[in-house]
Design an enzyme around this catalytic site. Structure first.
Site, PDB file in Angstrom:
ATOM      1  N   TRP A 181      -3.829   9.666  -1.053  1.00 23.76           N
ATOM      2  CA  TRP A 181      -4.732   8.603  -0.599  1.00 23.76           C
ATOM      3  C   TRP A 181      -4.629   8.616   0.913  1.00 23.76           C
ATOM      4  O   TRP A 181      -3.571   8.320   1.480  1.00 23.76           O
ATOM      5  CB  TRP A 181      -4.266   7.267  -1.182  1.00 23.76           C
ATOM      6  CG  TRP A 181      -5.189   6.122  -0.938  1.00 23.76           C
ATOM      7  CD1 TRP A 181      -6.385   5.871  -1.553  1.00 23.76           C
ATOM      8  CD2 TRP A 181      -4.985   5.048  -0.019  1.00 23.76           C
ATOM      9  NE1 TRP A 181      -6.929   4.714  -1.079  1.00 23.76           N
ATOM     10  CE2 TRP A 181      -6.093   4.177  -0.134  1.00 23.76           C
ATOM     11  CE3 TRP A 181      -3.985   4.719   0.886  1.00 23.76           C
ATOM     12  CZ2 TRP A 181      -6.228   3.031   0.625  1.00 23.76           C
ATOM     13  CZ3 TRP A 181      -4.115   3.560   1.638  1.00 23.76           C
ATOM     14  CH2 TRP A 181      -5.222   2.734   1.500  1.00 23.76           C
ATOM     15  N   HIS A 219     -21.064 -26.408   7.389  1.00 23.67           N
ATOM     16  CA  HIS A 219     -20.414 -26.121   8.669  1.00 23.67           C
ATOM     17  C   HIS A 219     -20.638 -24.673   9.085  1.00 23.67           C
ATOM     18  O   HIS A 219     -19.930 -24.172   9.964  1.00 23.67           O
ATOM     19  CB  HIS A 219     -18.916 -26.439   8.578  1.00 23.67           C
ATOM     20  CG  HIS A 219     -18.649 -27.878   8.260  1.00 23.67           C
ATOM     21  ND1 HIS A 219     -18.851 -28.886   9.169  1.00 23.67           N
ATOM     22  CD2 HIS A 219     -18.273 -28.481   7.107  1.00 23.67           C
ATOM     23  CE1 HIS A 219     -18.579 -30.053   8.597  1.00 23.67           C
ATOM     24  NE2 HIS A 219     -18.228 -29.826   7.341  1.00 23.67           N
ATOM     25  N   LYS A 251     -13.179  -9.764  -6.229  1.00 25.55           N
ATOM     26  CA  LYS A 251     -13.492  -8.857  -7.352  1.00 25.55           C
ATOM     27  C   LYS A 251     -14.850  -8.208  -7.130  1.00 25.55           C
ATOM     28  O   LYS A 251     -15.004  -7.009  -7.285  1.00 25.55           O
ATOM     29  CB  LYS A 251     -13.535  -9.611  -8.695  1.00 25.55           C
ATOM     30  CG  LYS A 251     -12.236 -10.047  -9.311  1.00 25.55           C
ATOM     31  CD  LYS A 251     -11.390  -8.948  -9.879  1.00 25.55           C
ATOM     32  CE  LYS A 251     -10.458  -8.385  -8.843  1.00 25.55           C
ATOM     33  NZ  LYS A 251      -9.181  -9.046  -8.671  1.00 25.55           N
ATOM     34  N   LYS A 279      -4.263   1.307  -6.061  1.00 20.33           N
ATOM     35  CA  LYS A 279      -3.717   0.275  -6.937  1.00 20.33           C
ATOM     36  C   LYS A 279      -2.469  -0.354  -6.339  1.00 20.33           C
ATOM     37  O   LYS A 279      -2.306  -1.557  -6.334  1.00 20.33           O
ATOM     38  CB  LYS A 279      -3.406   0.891  -8.305  1.00 20.33           C
ATOM     39  CG  LYS A 279      -2.811  -0.102  -9.295  1.00 20.33           C
ATOM     40  CD  LYS A 279      -3.804  -1.186  -9.638  1.00 20.33           C
ATOM     41  CE  LYS A 279      -3.230  -2.247 -10.550  1.00 20.33           C
ATOM     42  NZ  LYS A 279      -4.100  -3.456 -10.560  1.00 20.33           N
ATOM     43  N   GLU A 282     -14.812  -5.643  -4.158  1.00 20.86           N
ATOM     44  CA  GLU A 282     -14.013  -4.420  -4.271  1.00 20.86           C
ATOM     45  C   GLU A 282     -14.565  -3.441  -5.294  1.00 20.86           C
ATOM     46  O   GLU A 282     -14.430  -2.234  -5.106  1.00 20.86           O
ATOM     47  CB  GLU A 282     -12.528  -4.711  -4.500  1.00 20.86           C
ATOM     48  CG  GLU A 282     -12.119  -5.171  -5.868  1.00 20.86           C
ATOM     49  CD  GLU A 282     -10.616  -5.404  -5.983  1.00 20.86           C
ATOM     50  OE1 GLU A 282      -9.825  -4.672  -5.393  1.00 20.86           O
ATOM     51  OE2 GLU A 282     -10.236  -6.356  -6.695  1.00 20.86           O
ATOM     52  N   ASN A 310       4.835  10.653  -0.085  1.00 22.86           N
ATOM     53  CA  ASN A 310       4.144   9.345  -0.107  1.00 22.86           C
ATOM     54  C   ASN A 310       4.686   8.532   1.044  1.00 22.86           C
ATOM     55  O   ASN A 310       5.880   8.591   1.333  1.00 22.86           O
ATOM     56  CB  ASN A 310       4.463   8.560  -1.378  1.00 22.86           C
ATOM     57  CG  ASN A 310       3.817   9.162  -2.589  1.00 22.86           C
ATOM     58  OD1 ASN A 310       3.058  10.108  -2.489  1.00 22.86           O
ATOM     59  ND2 ASN A 310       4.137   8.613  -3.737  1.00 22.86           N
ATOM     60  N   GLY A 311       3.838   7.701   1.648  1.00 22.55           N
ATOM     61  CA  GLY A 311       4.320   6.814   2.702  1.00 22.55           C
ATOM     62  C   GLY A 311       3.827   7.256   4.069  1.00 22.55           C
ATOM     63  O   GLY A 311       2.869   8.030   4.175  1.00 22.55           O
ATOM     64  N   GLU A 327     -11.154 -15.382  -5.363  1.00 26.32           N
ATOM     65  CA  GLU A 327     -10.833 -14.261  -6.244  1.00 26.32           C
ATOM     66  C   GLU A 327     -12.121 -13.625  -6.789  1.00 26.32           C
ATOM     67  O   GLU A 327     -12.233 -12.401  -6.887  1.00 26.32           O
ATOM     68  CB  GLU A 327      -9.905 -14.749  -7.379  1.00 26.32           C
ATOM     69  CG  GLU A 327      -9.544 -13.725  -8.435  1.00 26.32           C
ATOM     70  CD  GLU A 327      -8.825 -12.489  -7.914  1.00 26.32           C
ATOM     71  OE1 GLU A 327      -8.447 -12.436  -6.734  1.00 26.32           O
ATOM     72  OE2 GLU A 327      -8.688 -11.542  -8.700  1.00 26.32           O
ATOM     73  N   ARG A 332      -3.464   4.772  -9.422  1.00 23.23           N
ATOM     74  CA  ARG A 332      -2.963   4.258  -8.148  1.00 23.23           C
ATOM     75  C   ARG A 332      -3.991   4.436  -7.033  1.00 23.23           C
ATOM     76  O   ARG A 332      -3.853   3.854  -5.968  1.00 23.23           O
ATOM     77  CB  ARG A 332      -1.671   5.004  -7.765  1.00 23.23           C
ATOM     78  CG  ARG A 332      -0.539   4.743  -8.721  1.00 23.23           C
ATOM     79  CD  ARG A 332       0.567   5.766  -8.541  1.00 23.23           C
ATOM     80  NE  ARG A 332       1.287   5.602  -7.294  1.00 23.23           N
ATOM     81  CZ  ARG A 332       2.379   4.862  -7.147  1.00 23.23           C
ATOM     82  NH1 ARG A 332       2.869   4.213  -8.164  1.00 23.23           N
ATOM     83  NH2 ARG A 332       2.987   4.789  -5.986  1.00 23.23           N
ATOM     84  N   CYS A 340      -0.767   7.145  -2.910  1.00 20.66           N
ATOM     85  CA  CYS A 340      -0.351   8.498  -3.285  1.00 20.66           C
ATOM     86  C   CYS A 340       0.622   8.481  -4.465  1.00 20.66           C
ATOM     87  O   CYS A 340       1.351   7.517  -4.656  1.00 20.66           O
ATOM     88  CB  CYS A 340       0.359   9.154  -2.118  1.00 20.66           C
ATOM     89  SG  CYS A 340      -0.585   9.168  -0.599  1.00 20.66           S
TER      90      CYS A 340
HETATM   91  O1  M6R Z   1       0.727  -5.278  -6.593  1.00 20.66           O
HETATM   92  P1  M6R Z   1       0.340  -6.494  -5.790  1.00 20.66           P
HETATM   93  O2  M6R Z   1       0.003  -7.668  -6.622  1.00 20.66           O
HETATM   94  O3  M6R Z   1       1.371  -6.830  -4.745  1.00 20.66           O
HETATM   95  O4  M6R Z   1      -0.979  -6.060  -5.004  1.00 20.66           O
HETATM   96  C1  M6R Z   1      -1.554  -6.903  -4.056  1.00 20.66           C
HETATM   97  C2  M6R Z   1      -2.960  -6.480  -3.747  1.00 20.66           C
HETATM   98  O5  M6R Z   1      -2.977  -5.190  -3.209  1.00 20.66           O
HETATM   99  C3  M6R Z   1      -3.867  -6.506  -4.981  1.00 20.66           C
HETATM  100  O6  M6R Z   1      -3.857  -7.760  -5.597  1.00 20.66           O
HETATM  101  C4  M6R Z   1      -5.310  -6.155  -4.585  1.00 20.66           C
HETATM  102  O7  M6R Z   1      -5.846  -7.169  -3.784  1.00 20.66           O
HETATM  103  C5  M6R Z   1      -6.162  -5.922  -5.838  1.00 20.66           C
HETATM  104  N1  M6R Z   1      -6.890  -4.693  -5.716  1.00 20.66           N
HETATM  105  C6  M6R Z   1      -7.192  -6.966  -6.060  1.00 20.66           C
HETATM  106  O8  M6R Z   1      -7.919  -6.742  -7.219  1.00 20.66           O
END
Ligand code: M6R
Length: 607
Positions: free
Chosen positions: A72, A503, A484, A602, A487, A96-97, A480, A27, A2
């Site tokens: 959000w 395994h 990517k 974000k 997501e 927010n929160g 990673e 965000r 948010c």
């Molecule tokens: O701001 P941060 O690096 O602490 O965020 C951590 C994760 O939320 C962030 O890396 C998330 O996994 C990304 N969307 C990955 O692309």
């Protein structure tokens, strides 16, 4: 996650609120809304979907005081009824929160006769403030009293139709800063929303309550003590958040990596040797007796930590553990005051990482280091040492340039730890520094592979699953790559250390399963090649990212791309780039919302 924008000024603030929300779109959100104190009282506009739709719906709205929000969803589905602001009587609130005691507050307020029209925890704040205003007519005091009843993490902004010209804000756990303009006062979740009106920012501390009017701001603590907070002049570049020639922020950020790395490594300058001081004035003192490293992070940042573990143990000879922050914070662990606790975060506001850092400190672990992209963030402020990656604002939800700059910072940490522990000769250090210096050029060369990767990505159009393989320091890079891809393209992807194939995961491999392998010419290449044979023998289609020296023949069912240079220990920084490009182009083929993937935010400022 948010976003909040609030303004009290001498003229119509609706364009400022809308523009601010646009800057916070990155965000992640599912609905948006705003409320102003208009001529007839609170005027509220809300919409599900993009800020542009809210802007159209708010076209006729005009007032000098208002609050706005991108939501959000946490409590209640994304719909207009649940979108903020929430109103009660003459007041409106954005939040927010998460309010953890909202159920008991909701029962209490329902018993007092308040009717709830949403499923949100936020609506309890609106009714609570409205209720308190009956005995305490000053909005500032009523919000202060309300905050004493709230349990959880929040940033809020409140307006009252009986007190036009005033916005009251408060924070506890969720980020909120003030902007001091020439003709008005503003508040927002991050500085990018306010650069349109001012560069003079005040970062609120947890427990602060501030009143904004056109004339200025005043701040008190929750217990009523007045407090002054310093004014920072933001150096954030407004241009840095423009899209420019690129189709998406993710694409822009992938291509910004050479510059982001050059900026991050500028601190090394022309030196042949790195001093602990790059992590803060206290670093030499604090690092000299470190016996272990504990890395705390989430998501992509955890993957950079996992990569660094290979470096720290192999080059610096220091044992290293990497923990997902949300696990560590609730686990009973054995504290070691000589352990260096490294919190890695792009945003510096990730709730789990921040809580894990605080948990470590509460256990007596005071050797703390933040590796972070946002200098003013909570994680940086609460760590003894810091290294600020200079990636610039990262807008795309999928982290790219933050990851590679974190890796650069972690490699510098490895060199410093190795020196402190007498594990690095001058010649070795100078050679690593030369490699680091060349990194932006090496990354640029990898980026030239985009068109070939784009062609590969077209083959993913009908895929629902993918497997990523790596070994050693490239296993976290496979993780990673899988993160990517899943997501942003919504293709289900798993990553395995290639030695684990037989395994279990080998059972999944058939002609429908693309298997993406990170295969530089390192000490594990021969082992990896055997694993790739296991895949081919089951009909799996291989996509191999090798490098100039790797001797892997390109045969039927084996697609091969060679990165231009072999890069030794630093090779993970190069090898993640084609995986970023592959997921970006696979997402384009799938037609997904690349920069704002569904259900994701974000900056994850709630648990
Ligand atoms: O701001 P941060 O690096 O602490 O965020 C951590 C994760 O939320 C962030 O890396 C998330 O996994 C990304 N969307 C990955 O692309």
């Amino acid at each position: 996650m948010c976003g909040i924008v609030a303004a009290a000024a001498g003229s119509n603030i609706v364009p400022v609120l809308v523009e601010g929300l646009k800057k916070l779109e990155y965000r992640g959100y599912d609905s948006a809304g705003l409320a102003v104190v208009g001529a007839t009282g609170i005027e509220r506009v809300r919409s599900v979907g993009r800020v542009a739709e809210l802007e159209a719906a708010a076209a006729g709205t005009s007032a000098p005081t208002g609050i706005a929000h991108t939501r959000w969803a946490t409590h209640g589905v994304p719909c207009e009824r649940n979108a903020h602001p929430h109103v009660s009587g003459g007041i409106a609130v954005v939040h927010n929160g998460i309010i953890e005691n909202y159920e008991s507050l909701r029962r209490e307020l329902t018993d007092l006769g308040y009717e709830f029209t949403s499923d949100t925890d936020t609506e309890t704040i609106a009714h609570l403030v409205e209720h308190l205003l009956r005995a305490e007519p000053d909005l500032f005091r009523a919000v202060q009293l309300a905050c004493r009843r709230l349990v959880g993490a929040y940033a809020i902004a409140v307006i009252d139709q009986r007190q036009p010209g005033k916005v009251v804000v408060s924070r506890e756990g969720s980020p909120l800063l003030l902007g001091l303009g020439d003709t008005g006062s503003y508040a927002a979740s991050d500085a990018s929303a306010l650069l349109q009106v001012t560069r003079n920012m005040v970062y609120l501390e947890n427990g602060d309550i501030a009143e904004l009017t056109a004339a200025g701001v005043r701040i008190e603590r929750r217990d009523g003590k007045p407090v002054e907070r310093p004014v920072h002049v933001s150096e954030l570049s407004a241009a840095a958040v423009e899209l420019g020639q690129y189709r998406h922020y993710m694409q822009k950020e992938i291509f910004e990596q050479p510059e982001a790395l050059a900026n991050t490594l500028e601190i090394v300058g022309g030196a042949k040797s790195i001093q602990p001081g790059i992590f803060g004035a206290e670093a030499a003192n604090l690092l000299h007796d470190v016996d272990q490293v504990l890395i705390l992070a989430c998501g992509t940042s955890a993957h950079s930590g996992m990569t660094a573990r290979y470096w720290l143990e192999a080059i610096a000879g220091v044992s290293c553990t990497v923990e997902i922050a949300s696990e560590y914070r609730y686990r009973t662990s054995v504290p070691d005051p000589r352990q260096l606790v490294v919190a890695i975060s792009q945003s510096g506001e990730t709730a789990d990482t921040l809580a894990a850092l605080r948990h470590a400190k509460s256990l007596g672990q005071h050797k703390t280091l933040a590796i972070c992209n946002v200098p003013e963030s909570a994680i940086v402020r609460e760590s003894a040492l810091r290294f600020i990656t200079r990636a610039g604002p990262e807008i795309g939800v999928a982290s790219t340039k933050a990851f590679t700059t974190q890796l650069a910072a972690l490699f510098l940490l490895t060199l410093v730890m190795a020196k402190v522990r007498d594990r690095l000769s001058e010649a070795e250090e100078a050679a690593y520094i030369d490699q680091l210096r060349h990194l932006p050029v090496a990354v640029n060369k990898v980026l030239t592979l985009e068109s070939e990767i784009e062609a590969w990505a077209r083959r993913f159009a009908d895929k629902h699953h993918a497997l990523f393989l790596g070994r050693g320091r490239h296993y976290p890079i496979a993780l990673e790559g899988a993160l990517k891809l899943k997501e942003i393209s919504y293709i289900h992807a798993e990553a395995y250390p290639a030695g684990e194939l037989k395994h279990g995961p080998l059972a999944l491999v058939d002609a429908q399963m693309p298997v993406i392998s990170v295969a530089p010419n390192d000490e594990l290449l021969e082992k990896l090649k055997s694993n790739l044979q296991e895949v081919r023998a089951r009909g799996g289609e291989l996509y191999v990212f090798a490098d100039a020296d790797a001797e892997i023949p390109s045969t039927e069912g084996v697609h091969m791309l060679r990165l231009p240079e072999h890069y030794g220990q630093l090779s993970p920084i190069l090898h993640v780039i084609p995986l970023q490009l592959l997921s970006y182009h696979a997402a384009l083929v799938k037609g997904t919302d690349v920069d704002k993937p569904r259900n994701l935010a974000k900056s994850v400022t709630v648990e």
